[in-house]
Structures are given as C-alpha cells and as structure tokens.
Scaffold this active site. Structure first.
Site, PDB file in Angstrom:
ATOM      1  N   ARG A  60      17.773 -22.930  96.943  1.00 48.00           N
ATOM      2  CA  ARG A  60      18.012 -21.978  95.853  1.00 48.00           C
ATOM      3  C   ARG A  60      17.163 -20.710  96.024  1.00 48.00           C
ATOM      4  NH1 ARG A  60      16.111 -22.324  89.876  1.00 48.00           N
ATOM      5  NH2 ARG A  60      17.585 -20.944  88.811  1.00 48.00           N
ATOM      6  N   HIS A  64      18.321 -16.830  95.969  1.00 47.58           N
ATOM      7  CA  HIS A  64      17.744 -15.811  95.087  1.00 47.58           C
ATOM      8  C   HIS A  64      17.125 -14.676  95.892  1.00 47.58           C
ATOM      9  CE1 HIS A  64      17.401 -18.173  91.043  1.00 47.58           C
ATOM     10  NE2 HIS A  64      18.526 -18.429  91.675  1.00 47.58           N
ATOM     11  N   GLY A  70      18.626  -7.988  99.618  1.00 46.99           N
ATOM     12  CA  GLY A  70      18.844  -8.676 100.881  1.00 46.99           C
ATOM     13  C   GLY A  70      17.826  -9.766 101.142  1.00 46.99           C
ATOM     14  N   ASN A  92      14.060 -16.935  88.045  1.00 47.05           N
ATOM     15  CA  ASN A  92      13.082 -17.431  89.010  1.00 47.05           C
ATOM     16  C   ASN A  92      12.035 -18.331  88.386  1.00 47.05           C
ATOM     17  OD1 ASN A  92      14.282 -16.149  91.104  1.00 47.05           O
ATOM     18  ND2 ASN A  92      12.873 -14.415  91.134  1.00 47.05           N
ATOM     19  N   HIS A 190      25.195 -27.072  94.278  1.00 46.40           N
ATOM     20  CA  HIS A 190      24.817 -27.794  93.062  1.00 46.40           C
ATOM     21  C   HIS A 190      25.100 -29.289  93.165  1.00 46.40           C
ATOM     22  CE1 HIS A 190      24.786 -23.897  90.426  1.00 46.40           C
ATOM     23  NE2 HIS A 190      23.802 -23.947  91.291  1.00 46.40           N
TER      24      HIS A 190
END
Ligand code: HEM
Ligand SMILES: *[C@@H]1O[C@H](CO)[C@@H](O)[C@H](O)[C@H]1NC(C)=O
Ligand SMILES: *[C@@H]1O[C@H](CO)[C@@H](O)[C@H](O)[C@H]1NC(C)=O
Ligand SMILES: *[C@@H]1O[C@H](CO)[C@@H](O)[C@H](O)[C@H]1NC(C)=O
Ligand SMILES: *[C@@H]1O[C@H](CO)[C@@H](O)[C@H](O)[C@H]1NC(C)=O
Ligand SMILES: *[C@@H]1O[C@H](CO)[C@@H](O)[C@H](O)[C@H]1NC(C)=O
Ligand SMILES: *[C@@H]1O[C@H](CO)[C@@H](O)[C@H](O)[C@H]1NC(C)=O
Ligand SMILES: *[C@@H]1O[C@H](CO)[C@@H](O)[C@H](O)[C@H]1NC(C)=O
Ligand SMILES: *[C@@H]1O[C@H](CO)[C@@H](O)[C@H](O)[C@H]1NC(C)=O
Ligand SMILES: *[C@@H]1O[C@H](CO)[C@@H](O)[C@H](O)[C@H]1NC(C)=O
Ligand SMILES: CC(=O)N[C@H]1CO[C@H](CO)[C@@H](O)[C@@H]1O
Length: 326
Positions: A60, A64, A70, A92, A190
């Site tokens: 994850r 993010h 980028g 976050n 997920h």
C-alpha cells in the site's frame, strides 16, 4: 559513405542517452551496486515470514508513493517545522512498515553509500514482500531517484478515499495514466491486509446519509450485521477488520468474489460493480485462475511503478529516507 555509416551510430548514441535518462531499466544497479537487489531480497525473505502482515501495508505504501508526485519516496519524508509532509495526510495515517524500509535502506547504504534510492527500495521491498507471502511477482525495473517535495495536501487530493464512487476512482487513476482495467486489478490488492473501522468503513455502517444514521444499501445486509458486531460505533478507533476475512494473508481471488457478493469492505470496492465494464472484468477475474490474476496484476503493477519517476539527474539519492540530504 563514411558520413552515412556514422549517422546510425550517432542516432543510436542519442537514443541511448535519451532512454538512459528517461526510463527505468532492469538491474540498474548492476555496475554501481551489484548486490543491491540481493540485499533487499535476502532481508525480506528473512524477516517477512516472521511479520507476514507487513507485506500488505508496504504494498500500500508503494501505491501511496506513486500516486503523489510519482514513485519518488516522497511518502517517506517526515514533516518539518515549515512543511507538512504526505505522511501527515489522512490516508497515510494507517500506513505501516516505515521502519522496515529504513532498515533495508541502511543495509544498502552500508554496502554502497548514496547509490540506491529510497524510491527503488520501496518498489523492490513491496514486490519481494508480496512474493514472500506467496503472492504474484512482477518485474521491477530500477533507476528511480528520490523527490525533494512531500506535500500532505497533494496526498489528500490524489489518493482515493474509501468513500470514492466509480467516477472519482476512474478520474484519480486516469490522472496517473492508469485505466479502468488497472483500477480493477490493483484494487485486487485488497485480497490482503486489514482496515481500521473508524477511518475506512464505519461511515458505511452508521452514517451513510451523513446525518448520523443510515447504512449503505449497496452493502450485503447480512454482512453489515457481522461488521457492526465488530465495529460497534462510528467512533470505534481501535477495531481492525480483515478486508478478505479468513485469507487476509493469501493473495487469492476472494476479493473479487466478495465484491460480487456485495461484501467489499469499502464504498470504493463496491463501486467497482456499479459500472458494466469493470463489473464484467471482475466477473472474469473471479471466474478465472489465480495465475491469470497474477499475470494481469503484474502488468498493472509494472505500470504503477513507473508513474512520474525521476531519473537521470533529477531529484537525489536520499541517505536517510525520512529527510532530504542537506
Ligand atoms: C482503488 C482505490 C483504493 C482505495 C480507495 C483504497 C483504500 C484503502 C483503505 C481505506 C485501506 C484501509 C486502511 C486502514 O483503515 O487501515 C486500504 C488498505 C489497503 N490497500 Fe487500498 N485502496 C485503493 C487501492 C489500492 C491499491 C492500488 C493498492 C496496491 C496495489 C492497495 C493496497 C492496499 C493494501 C495491501 C491494504 C491493506 C493495508 C494493511 O494491511 O495495513 N489499495 N486501502
Ligand atoms: C521521522 O519520523 C518518525 C516518526 O515520527 C521518527 O520515528 C523518526 O525518527 C524520524 N526520522 C528522522 C530522520 O527524523
Ligand atoms: C524549511 O526549513 C528548512 C530547514 O528546516 C530550510 O532548509 C528550508 O529552506 C525551509 N524552506 C522554506 C520554504 O522556508
Ligand atoms: C501543497 O499542494 C497544494 C495543492 O497543490 C498547494 O496549494 C500548496 O501550495 C502546496 N504546499 C506547499 C508548501 O508547497
Ligand atoms: C461521485 O463523487 C463525486 C465527488 O464526491 C461527486 O461530485 C459526483 O457527483 C459523484 N458521482 C456520482 C455518479 O455519484
Ligand atoms: C456523519 O457524517 C457527517 C457528514 O459527513 C458528519 O458531519 C458527522 O460528524 C458524522 N457523524 C458521525 C457520528 O460520525
Ligand atoms: C437520516 O436520513 C435517512 C435517509 O435520508 C432517514 O431515513 C433518517 O430518518 C435520517 N435520520 C435522522 C436522525 O435524521
Ligand atoms: C476516536 O477518535 C476521535 C478523533 O480523534 C475522537 O474524537 C473520539 O472521541 C475517539 N473515540 C473514542 C471512543 O475514543
Ligand atoms: C480514528 O482513530 C484514531 C486512533 O484513535 C485517531 O487517531 C483518528 O483520528 C480517528 N479517525 C477518525 C476519522 O475518527
Ligand atoms: C463505465 O466506465 C467507463 C470508464 O469511465 C465509461 O467509459 C463507461 O461509459 C461506463 N459504462 C457505463 C455503463 O456507465
Ligand atoms: C506514519 C505516520 O507518519 N503517520 C502519521 C499520519 O498523520 C497523523 C496525524 O497527522 C500522525 O499522528 C501519524 O503519526
């Protein structure tokens, strides 16, 4: 004759120069730090089996990172007295695994100081961690450099919220050069990991209409009862829930099967069956083989890993991933 034979060589040289600055390549550190990829893999293989739930948050984290400026490790920078970094942004708050990345980076620094970027470290660790838990593999071309900017507002704007509808998801992925198929495949991540009640899905159970009551009608009602038994109030700040209950450490097809049964955990998961194109892609994946899912997932991961990368001489190779080199 001579000038004619020189021209193609010149063109090849220019192409080489151009591509070496613009694109990632496999085994970028072959000359500058030949052991780099092995150092990462060895550490991951040694430690992820003791902490298998870390594979999910690190995957994850890679997502993010890539969605904000980028894949440049901007997600790893700490806030400073005059800058609020991505880490501080709401999406976050539930990231984990920073220490793990720091540890790998310190091993790389010990071997080859100032050579291997934090951005490549995240990309390699994410892949190796997923492989170590038995999930798909994908190629990770390297040569990313680390960014100099980390802005919490940009993270809040670019990273889709779990309350996103289909249109919003498509737009946020399209902004990164990713299409609906990539959205469907990458959401398949997920199949591993957990979510926090208050941050990610309580509003669907208790406050869907925004007036302090109401449940999301797109959620299977039996499943809602089960979820409410775990996540008892909208301000339940401690409960976590497996997104794919029963096999949250196994990278399988269950995520797609759950979504089709209206048991995806987030509004954003449920949204994927509100559009006929993505719905039929999900049906295809759920009915297909795991190995087909892995092959397709890998293609989308390679695309995601190339978003907005900094190469050549842009950015820097951070020494400590949490702070800019001074
Ligand atoms: C499509 C848009 C997406 C949305 C709205 C979304 C949202 C979320 C949310 C809200 C959580 C739970 C956080 C928590 O409460 O602790 C989560 C977890 C997770 N997401 Fe996504 N996500 C999306 C796409 C992705 C992508 C593209 C990947 C990677 C390829 C990914 C990988 C994961 C993983 C592995 C977890 C589990 C983390 C853990 O165990 O701590 N997600 N996501
Ligand atoms: C970055 O922030 C984390 C968490 O607040 C802290 O543990 C770490 O020491 C910081 N790193 C640096 C280099 O300041
Ligand atoms: C922010 O603070 C750092 C030192 O902590 C300084 O180097 C930098 O120039 C400051 N940036 C701005 C925009 O003020
Ligand atoms: C962070 O990004 C937002 C949105 O693009 C922008 O308005 C803001 O000025 C940026 N903050 C800094 C400190 O650059
Ligand atoms: C999707 O969400 C956006 C942002 O919240 C909203 O503006 C839009 O109207 C929604 N679209 C649909 C089709 O519900
Ligand atoms: C319910 O949602 C509304 C609108 O988003 C928000 O203002 C309110 O604080 C929420 N109530 C609870 C109990 O979370
Ligand atoms: C909240 O909205 C729902 C649907 O619009 C309605 O049925 C319910 O009575 C409302 N609840 C309150 C407390 O206003
Ligand atoms: C959960 O956290 C929110 C925000 O920090 C706080 O307002 C609320 O009181 C907390 N709820 C409980 C039950 O501790
Ligand atoms: C959820 O709970 C955590 C832990 O108490 C808290 O830091 C956070 O602000 C809460 N989030 C919301 C949206 O209430
Ligand atoms: C499904 O989504 C795609 C991509 O946004 C869009 O082009 C298409 O019109 C949508 N299909 C339907 C039936 O809404
Ligand atoms: C990992 C991390 O830095 N999380 C932070 C996210 O933002 C919240 C609130 O700003 C902090 O409390 C967390 O430490």
């Amino acid at each position: 004759m001579e000038s004619m034979s020189f021209a193609p060589i010149l063109i090849m040289f220019l192409c080489f120069l151009g591509s070496s600055q613009a694109a990632l390549k496999m085994n970028f550190y072959a000359k500058t730090c030949p052991k780099a990829e092995k150092i990462v893999l060895d550490y991951v293989k040694e430690h992820i089996p003791n902490a298998p739930t870390l594979a999910a948050p690190i995957l994850r984290m890679h997502f993010h990172d890539c969605f904000v400026r980028g894949c440049d490790a901007s997600v790893l920078l700490n806030s400073t007295s005059n800058n609020t970094a991505e880490k501080a942004a709401v999406p976050n708050q539930t990231l984990r695994g920073f220490d793990f990345i720091d540890k790998v980076k310190s091993l790389l620094e010990a071997q080859c100081p100032g050579v291997v970027s934090c951005a490549d470290t995240i990309a390699l660790v994410a892949r190796d961690a997923v492989v170590t838990i038995g999930g798909p593999s994908w190629s990770v071309p390297t040569g990313r450099r680390d960014g100099l900017i980390s802005n919490s507002t940009e993270a809040a704007n670019n990273i889709p919220a779990p309350t996103s509808n289909f249109t919003t998801l498509v737009t946020k992925f399209a902004n990164q050069g990713l299409n609906v198929k990539d959205l469907v495949l990458l959401s398949g991540a997920h199949t591993i990991g957990i979510a926090h009640c208050n941050q990610s899905f309580a509003a669907r159970l208790y406050n869907f209409t925004g007036n302090g009551s109401g449940q999301d009608p797109s959620l299977d009602s039996e499943y809602a009862v089960k979820l409410k038994a775990k996540c008892q109030t909208p301000l339940d700040n401690t409960t976590i829930f497996e997104m794919d209950p029963g096999s949250f450490r196994t990278f399988d097809l269950d995520y797609y099967k759950l979504v089709l049964k209206r048991r995806g955990l987030f509004v954003s998961d449920a949204a994927l069956i509100t559009n006929s194109t993505s719905r039929s892609q999900i049906i295809g994946l759920a009915q297909g083989t795991v190995s087909n899912f892995y092959t397709e997932f890998a293609k989308s991961m390679v695309k995601m890993g190339k978003i907005g990368v900094k190469t050549g001489s842009s950015g820097e190779i951070r020494k400590n991933c949490a702070v800019l080199n001074s």
